[in-house]
Design a protein around this motif. Structure first.
Motif, PDB file in Angstrom:
ATOM      1  N   GLY A 112      41.413  35.963  39.574  1.00  0.00           N
ATOM      2  CA  GLY A 112      42.419  36.877  39.052  1.00  0.00           C
ATOM      3  C   GLY A 112      42.631  36.738  37.561  1.00  0.00           C
ATOM      4  O   GLY A 112      43.582  37.277  37.018  1.00  0.00           O
ATOM      5  N   SER A 113      41.747  36.016  36.859  1.00  0.00           N
ATOM      6  CA  SER A 113      41.961  35.773  35.440  1.00  0.00           C
ATOM      7  C   SER A 113      41.807  37.032  34.607  1.00  0.00           C
ATOM      8  O   SER A 113      42.229  37.077  33.456  1.00  0.00           O
ATOM      9  CB  SER A 113      40.985  34.701  34.935  1.00  0.00           C
ATOM     10  OG  SER A 113      39.653  35.084  35.156  1.00  0.00           O
ATOM     11  N   SER A 114      41.208  38.083  35.175  1.00  0.00           N
ATOM     12  CA  SER A 114      41.153  39.360  34.474  1.00  0.00           C
ATOM     13  C   SER A 114      42.379  40.199  34.766  1.00  0.00           C
ATOM     14  O   SER A 114      42.570  41.253  34.180  1.00  0.00           O
ATOM     15  CB  SER A 114      39.897  40.133  34.906  1.00  0.00           C
ATOM     16  OG  SER A 114      39.995  40.490  36.273  1.00  0.00           O
ATOM     17  N   GLY A 115      43.227  39.727  35.680  1.00  0.00           N
ATOM     18  CA  GLY A 115      44.441  40.452  36.028  1.00  0.00           C
ATOM     19  C   GLY A 115      44.278  41.351  37.234  1.00  0.00           C
ATOM     20  O   GLY A 115      45.247  41.849  37.772  1.00  0.00           O
ATOM     21  N   VAL A 116      43.029  41.612  37.660  1.00  0.00           N
ATOM     22  CA  VAL A 116      42.762  42.401  38.860  1.00  0.00           C
ATOM     23  C   VAL A 116      42.214  41.455  39.927  1.00  0.00           C
ATOM     24  O   VAL A 116      41.203  40.809  39.719  1.00  0.00           O
ATOM     25  CB  VAL A 116      41.739  43.534  38.589  1.00  0.00           C
ATOM     26  CG1 VAL A 116      41.459  44.300  39.874  1.00  0.00           C
ATOM     27  CG2 VAL A 116      42.276  44.472  37.517  1.00  0.00           C
ATOM     28  N   GLN A 117      42.887  41.390  41.060  1.00  0.00           N
ATOM     29  CA  GLN A 117      42.478  40.459  42.106  1.00  0.00           C
ATOM     30  C   GLN A 117      41.516  41.120  43.088  1.00  0.00           C
ATOM     31  O   GLN A 117      41.585  42.320  43.339  1.00  0.00           O
ATOM     32  CB  GLN A 117      43.709  39.968  42.856  1.00  0.00           C
ATOM     33  CG  GLN A 117      44.708  39.235  41.970  1.00  0.00           C
ATOM     34  CD  GLN A 117      45.886  38.759  42.775  1.00  0.00           C
ATOM     35  OE1 GLN A 117      45.742  37.914  43.636  1.00  0.00           O
ATOM     36  NE2 GLN A 117      47.050  39.296  42.500  1.00  0.00           N
ATOM     37  N   SER A 118      40.615  40.311  43.638  1.00  0.00           N
ATOM     38  CA  SER A 118      39.679  40.808  44.636  1.00  0.00           C
ATOM     39  C   SER A 118      39.319  39.658  45.561  1.00  0.00           C
ATOM     40  O   SER A 118      39.681  38.508  45.317  1.00  0.00           O
ATOM     41  CB  SER A 118      38.428  41.388  43.956  1.00  0.00           C
ATOM     42  OG  SER A 118      37.848  40.433  43.090  1.00  0.00           O
TER      43      SER A 118
END
Length: 445
Positions: A112-118
């Motif tokens: 989630g370090s890009s702010g979008v979780q997957s």
């Protein structure tokens, strides 16, 4: 005497304890570890042949067994669509092979370090495969299974299996976020008398530990440092070597929590790409290949996870491949080389109590709330932060979630930050196109 004991324990762990563990837990860890040791001896031609065969097999398998790729009619990788984090999040069931039941697979959270979780899914065997590759990288630093290990991580609730790992691997496991100067000093004291110590974790945290070592004069007997999770900046390297010695083995790795361990440094200041495991493309903004030596967006194809094949997955990273004419003549290994993984200085959140929070301080909390699709932390002063967030309407959301997040962050910061939440419809990326999870507007100290 201690050296003889360590050598004896290393042998017992590798020859007796780990084989018993593999048999008891149904694992294949040692098998994969031995496989990677053999791959290290392969020639450039042999490694390329293995990668091409693995790529051919995974593309054919995906077209045959994965619903998302059922309409692909060619065998060319470039004809497969670019896979984004949003697609991975929204169409996860379509990306699972028809040969597997999703309820039986291991689930892995993205950092989630890009702010979008997957989320990604894999078999137990593939999880052991990744653990073996990670250990193999650690061995490049001189680490031997059973050596004393100080590991920083975000999994504070250690499962029974992980607790056993900590015991048998002689691992001191410490949280990787929210560490005060006093806690860093206590950690140094805890490991100061251990012989042949290796440190593994996020470079930003190890950098803080190194600073604490310099300030306190507490210097453990560090043999090697293994970095993962965020970027190892030159300033970090200098501080770590100043604290623990210029002769330590400093290994920098490049991977992601989706189950991709892509590259690692060893004898060179370039990254060896794990070509039997991944195939990397570097492309421009339009998705076209860039020349070696030019910066491009990283697209990664996993060659080893059939349960959920990730093909041309766009990580949000930028990197540069090393041109062939610049390859060193006497490199130790024959894997392909990345010249550089491009990143920015990792922003941190600071507090009045001297506690510093990095990206993983927040991902370690927010990654478990699927109702929050994306978020960003903004700091304008030492007393407060604002968390802007986007709600995923497919999940139930209420203020209980925000209160729960606030409570956990309050514990990390000893209640020294005012935390404000703000719901938004859009979070703009940086100029490079990569989302930024932390925006610090504090003046440099």
């Amino acid at each position: 005497m201690k050296k003889d004991f360590m050598s004896f324990y290393n042998t017992v762990l590798k020859s007796l304890i780990l084989p018993i563990g593999d048999r008891f837990f149904g694992g294949t860890y040692l098998k994969h570890l031995k496989s990677w040791q053999k791959l290290d001896t392969k020639s450039e031609f042999e490694l390329k042949e293995i990668q091409q065969q693995n790529l051919k097999e995974i593309l054919l398998y995906a077209k045959t067994h994965v619903p998302y790729y059922k309409n692909i009619s060619t065998d060319s990788l470039s004809d497969f669509p670019i896979l984004t984090k949003s697609i991975l999040r929204d169409l996860k069931t379509d990306l699972i092979s028809s040969e597997f039941d999703i309820t039986t697979l291991d689930k892995h959270h993205s950092s989630g370090s890009s702010g979008v979780q997957s989320f990604t899914y894999m078999t137990k065997d593939h999880t052991f495969y990744l653990r073996a590759l990670q250990t193999h990288w650690w061995q490049w630093s001189g680490y031997k299974m059973g050596d004393n290990l100080l590991q920083f991580g975000i999994s504070q609730k250690r499962s029974f299996l992980k607790k056993l790992k900590d015991i048998f691997y002689r691992c001191t496991y410490v949280k990787a976020f929210g560490l005060s100067e006093e806690e860093l000093k206590l950690t140094l004291l805890k490991v100061s008398k251990k012989k042949r110590l290796f440190i593994a974790g996020y470079p930003s945290v190890i950098n803080q530990l190194a600073k604490a070592s310099i300030d306190s004069g507490i210097t453990p007997n560090v043999i090697g440092v293994i970095c993962f999770g965020d970027k190892l900046f030159d300033s970090y390297k200098a501080t770590i070597r100043q604290a623990f010695g210029n002769n330590i083995n400093l290994v920098d790795t490049y991977g992601c929590a989706e189950g991709l361990l892509m590259a690692c440094k060893s004898d060179l200041d370039f990254y060896y790409v794990m070509s039997p495991h991944v195939y990397l493309e570097l492309v421009d903004d339009a998705g076209n290949p860039v020349e070696d030596g030019e910066m491009g967006h990283v697209l990664v194809t996993c060659l080893t996870n059939k349960a959920m094949p990730l093909i041309r997955y766009k990580l949000g990273d930028l990197a540069i491949k090393l041109p062939k004419e610049k390859h060193p003549k006497n490199q130790l290994l024959n894997y392909p080389l990345l010249q550089k993984v491009v990143g920015r200085e990792t922003d941190v959140i600071k507090t009045t109590k001297g506690i510093t929070l990095n990206i993983h301080s927040f991902t370690g909390v927010l990654e478990y709330y699927q109702a929050i699709k994306q978020y960003k932390i903004i700091q304008n002063d030492l007393e407060s932060i604002t968390i802007v967030y986007i709600v995923d309407t497919k999940y139930e959301f209420d203020n209980v979630i925000l209160n729960d997040i606030k409570s956990k962050l309050d514990i990390l910061t000893n209640h020294c930050l005012t935390i404000v939440f703000k719901e938004v419809n859009k979070i703009s990326p940086t100029k490079s196109g990569k989302p930024q999870i932390i925006e610090s507007n504090l003046k440099p100290s």
